[in-house]
Scaffold this active site. Structure first.
Site, PDB file in Angstrom:
ATOM      1  CB  ALA A  45      59.728  33.967  55.546  1.00  0.00           C
ATOM      2  CD  GLU A  46      60.367  36.607  49.953  1.00  0.00           C
ATOM      3  OE1 GLU A  46      60.988  36.159  48.778  1.00  0.00           O
ATOM      4  OE2 GLU A  46      61.046  36.697  51.161  1.00  0.00           O
TER       5      GLU A  46
END
Length: 218
Positions: A45-46
């Site tokens: 997840a960025e």
């Protein structure tokens, strides 16, 4: 099974054991719920999680553990929370095997528009621009049309997220690959005909004799 989970399950079957995969907002988020048994996928997840997992059960999540869309999620054993700087370093450094994103428009050359509709107030481009440039494979997971209008076009009309970046498109109607000869329909969903898929698609579709029927198992 509804269309969105059908799409997500087919995408999950494309992933390989050990892949580091980023999942975008919308249909892509559902992919985490359909990883085949015996396959280990490291979900990125960025916003800063390596080892994200599916949506947290109602009442069991926390706002301290969310995906890039703000949805409360769970984490896999051994998950790590890292800074946004390190997270984007992983993306820009080519360490993401695949990113699965939604789209407003995709065209037959692999151009992607998924962040802005002219005239509408929306959020910014987020990490999508970096993901389509840095991930080794870009998979679009979306419903085939929006209010009956094609989303797969000859040419995108919305501002682009990236040019010539899409590798594969998965919808409830089929699987399409962007190849040098054009947009190739490689799989068709049960219950649809090629003519129906073409009618719902603005882009020209190349169809070969080895067209397969989409199979997501039980």
């Amino acid at each position: 099974m509804d269309n969105k989970n059908f799409i997500a399950k087919r995408v999950a079957m494309m992933l390989s054991d050990g892949d580091v995969v980023n999942l975008g907002i919308g249909v892509p988020q559902l992919v985490a719920n359909h990883i085949p048994e015996g396959i280990t996928i490291i979900i990125h997840a960025e916003n800063g999680i390596i080892g994200a997992a599916g949506r947290a059960p109602e009442g069991e999540g926390t706002d301290n553990v969310v995906d890039a869309g703000g949805t409360q999620i769970t984490t896999a054993p051994g998950a790590q929370f890292i800074s946004s700087t390190d997270s984007f370093g992983a993306i820009r450094g080519g360490h993401i095997n695949a990113t699965v994103l939604g789209a407003m428009q995709v065209d037959e050359r692999g151009n992607l528009a998924n962040w802005c509709i002219p005239g509408k107030r929306m959020g910014g481009i987020g990490g999508a621009m970096d993901l389509v440039a840095g991930a080794k494979k870009v998979v679009i997971a979306m419903e085939h049309t929006a209010k009956g209008n094609p989303k797969i076009l000859k040419e995108c009309t919305f501002p682009l997220t990236g040019a010539n970046v899409v590798d594969v498109i998965v919808t409830e109607m089929g699987v399409m690959e962007v190849r040098p000869e054009g947009l190739v329909l490689t799989e068709i969903a049960p219950g649809y005909t090629v003519e129906q898929v073409r009618a719902a698609t603005d882009a020209a579709l190349v169809v070969y004799d080895d067209l397969k029927v989409m199979d997501i198992g039980e």
